[in-house]
Scaffold this active site. Structure first.
Site, mmCIF file in Angstrom:
data_model
loop_
_atom_site.group_PDB
_atom_site.id
_atom_site.type_symbol
_atom_site.label_atom_id
_atom_site.label_comp_id
_atom_site.label_asym_id
_atom_site.label_seq_id
_atom_site.Cartn_x
_atom_site.Cartn_y
_atom_site.Cartn_z
ATOM 1 N N THR A 165 0.844 -1.193 0.000
ATOM 2 C CA THR A 165 0.000 0.000 0.000
ATOM 3 C C THR A 165 0.885 1.251 0.000
ATOM 4 O O THR A 165 2.012 1.195 0.477
ATOM 5 C CB THR A 165 -0.861 -0.029 1.290
ATOM 6 O OG1 THR A 165 -1.821 -1.057 1.125
ATOM 7 C CG2 THR A 165 -1.543 1.282 1.589
ATOM 8 N N ARG A 210 -14.445 -7.148 0.473
ATOM 9 C CA ARG A 210 -13.695 -6.828 1.699
ATOM 10 C C ARG A 210 -13.097 -5.418 1.616
ATOM 11 O O ARG A 210 -12.560 -5.024 0.586
ATOM 12 C CB ARG A 210 -12.580 -7.859 1.885
ATOM 13 C CG ARG A 210 -11.660 -7.603 3.085
ATOM 14 C CD ARG A 210 -10.396 -6.890 2.682
ATOM 15 N NE ARG A 210 -9.438 -6.797 3.782
ATOM 16 C CZ ARG A 210 -8.369 -6.010 3.772
ATOM 17 N NH1 ARG A 210 -8.110 -5.249 2.726
ATOM 18 N NH2 ARG A 210 -7.548 -5.971 4.794
ATOM 19 N N GLY A 239 -10.396 -2.830 3.695
ATOM 20 C CA GLY A 239 -9.392 -2.797 4.769
ATOM 21 C C GLY A 239 -9.401 -1.473 5.522
ATOM 22 O O GLY A 239 -10.394 -0.747 5.538
ATOM 23 N N ASP A 240 -8.275 -1.176 6.115
ATOM 24 C CA ASP A 240 -8.165 0.033 6.934
ATOM 25 C C ASP A 240 -7.887 1.296 6.114
ATOM 26 O O ASP A 240 -8.189 2.408 6.559
ATOM 27 C CB ASP A 240 -7.028 -0.124 7.950
ATOM 28 C CG ASP A 240 -5.688 -0.338 7.258
ATOM 29 O OD1 ASP A 240 -5.639 -1.164 6.319
ATOM 30 O OD2 ASP A 240 -4.696 0.303 7.635
ATOM 31 N N THR A 261 0.042 1.096 7.023
ATOM 32 C CA THR A 261 0.093 -0.017 6.069
ATOM 33 C C THR A 261 0.292 -1.306 6.840
ATOM 34 O O THR A 261 1.075 -1.354 7.786
ATOM 35 C CB THR A 261 1.210 0.156 5.018
ATOM 36 O OG1 THR A 261 1.251 -1.044 4.222
ATOM 37 C CG2 THR A 261 2.580 0.394 5.639
ATOM 38 N N GLY A 262 -0.435 -2.316 6.441
ATOM 39 C CA GLY A 262 -0.312 -3.598 7.140
ATOM 40 C C GLY A 262 -1.605 -4.372 7.071
ATOM 41 O O GLY A 262 -2.450 -4.110 6.198
ATOM 42 N N GLY A 276 -4.932 -4.913 7.497
ATOM 43 C CA GLY A 276 -5.972 -3.933 7.755
ATOM 44 C C GLY A 276 -6.947 -4.258 8.866
ATOM 45 O O GLY A 276 -7.375 -3.361 9.602
#
Ligand code: ASP
Length: 346
Positions: free
Chosen positions: A212, A240, A242-243, A263-264, A266
């Site tokens: 990301t 889906r 994510g964050d 980033t990671g 989510g």
């Protein structure tokens, strides 16, 4: 006698205050500054070729210099963040825009968000399939709609109405990402065959990097902007999200404290509200940016099993990178034009 004593007490207080050292977080470190990330994860030197490493570094440098020039010339952190992210969205190297990962249905669904710290204004988009630069759509939603977050087809309609560049979804196809999807599907099938359970994202997440992109900038007017853009996670299903498009999880900015882009993995960043939590620790507990990011990433996130990291800038131009993975593609530039580009943990 009483007045005399009072006089000395007052002198003592005044002198005492003068000599009190300023907390580092209260000292202006940079008049303006910019940090970027291109994702965190299992990025190991042993898995890299020198050419690949160079390609990432060159692109990170190109991207951050675009934002730096805007800031240096007195431009807004909002423009700096948007234009810097464009460079990474337009590159197949990162999991955003052109290099977005594939969903289980072999499509690409893009998420992005942006926030300004002076007015706590924000815009976000989730699950768009045909907008070339989702970060610009997030900005348009913020500036030209009464909403904070749009998704899917409606978001595309809005993007078209506002004149943003629309592409055929095939624009997002890259062989590399498509092959990653096939590998993940194979791995998940193998795990399913093995013990009959759904491996969910683990197969991909444990073995891969995320990719990301994000940018945080502080401009000469003291305004902080943070932005994040992503294709999400390989093999994601059921639309889906994510964050990255969630304000407070993937992106947050507040001129009173800091700006953050995450980033990671989510799901964990959403549950911990990572970006806002960092700002809250600074605001309510008076922590420095360094301590706040450490607390959230190395303690809270790690404790519940989440992987990833953040980039952040506080109101005084202190820049921080914090991650609990092997590496994070990242770069920074301060007001003296000093550039730092890094990939691995140091
Ligand atoms: N945080 C993103 C997501 O979960 C993935 C990433 O950072 O690469 O969608």
């Amino acid at each position: 006698m009483k007045d005399f004593l009072l006089f000395f007490v007052l002198i003592f207080i005044v002198l005492g205050c003068k000599n009190e050292p300023k907390k580092t977080s209260e000292v202006k470190t940079n008049e303006f500054a910019i940090v970027i990330h291109g994702g965190a994860g299992t990025i190991l030197k042993k898995n890299m070729t020198p050419e690949k490493e160079q390609a990432y570094k060159t692109k990170l440098e190109e991207a951050i210099k675009v934002g730096y020039d805007i800031l240096k010339n007195g431009g807004s952190s909002m423009d700096a963040v948007e234009k810097t992210i464009h460079v990474m969205e337009n590159s197949p190297l990162f999991n955003a825009g052109k290099g977005a990962v594939f969903t289980n249905e072999e499509t690409n669904e893009l998420d992005a968000s942006i926030m300004t710290g002076n007015d706590l204004n924000a815009g976000a988009v989730a699950g768009v399939k045909d907008v070339k630069n989702p970060i610009s759509l997030a900005r348009k939603i913020m500036e030209n709609s009464p909403h904070v977050m749009l998704s899917g087809k409606g978001a595309s309609v809005f993007a078209k109405e506002k004149g943003l560049e629309i592409v055929n979804p095939s624009y997002f196809y890259t062989e590399n990402r498509f092959n990653s999807l096939q590998r993940v599907k194979e791995k998940m099938k193998a795990e399913l065959d093995h013990d009959g359970k759904t491996a969910f994202y683990d197969a991909e997440i444990k073995d891969s990097k995320f990719g990301t992109v994000g940018c945080v900038a502080l401009d000469k007017n003291g305004n902080i902007t943070a932005g994040t853009s992503t294709g999400g996670i390989t093999n994601k299903r059921w639309n889906r999200i994510g964050d990255s498009p969630i304000i407070g999880a993937g992106t947050y900015a507040n001129n009173k404290t800091c700006g953050v882009s995450s980033t990671g993995w989510g799901e964990y960043f959403i549950r911990l509200n990572v970006a806002h939590d960092i700002s809250a620790l600074m605001e309510y507990k008076n922590l420095s940016l360094k301590d706040a990011t450490k607390e959230v990433i190395q303690q809270k996130l790690t404790k519940i099993g989440g992987d990833g990291g953040v980039i952040a800038i506080d109101k005084n131009g202190n820049m921080v990178f914090e991650f609990n993975t092997a590496g994070m593609y990242r770069a920074s530039m301060n007001d003296k034009g000093e550039l730092g580009v890094k990939i691995y943990k140091e």
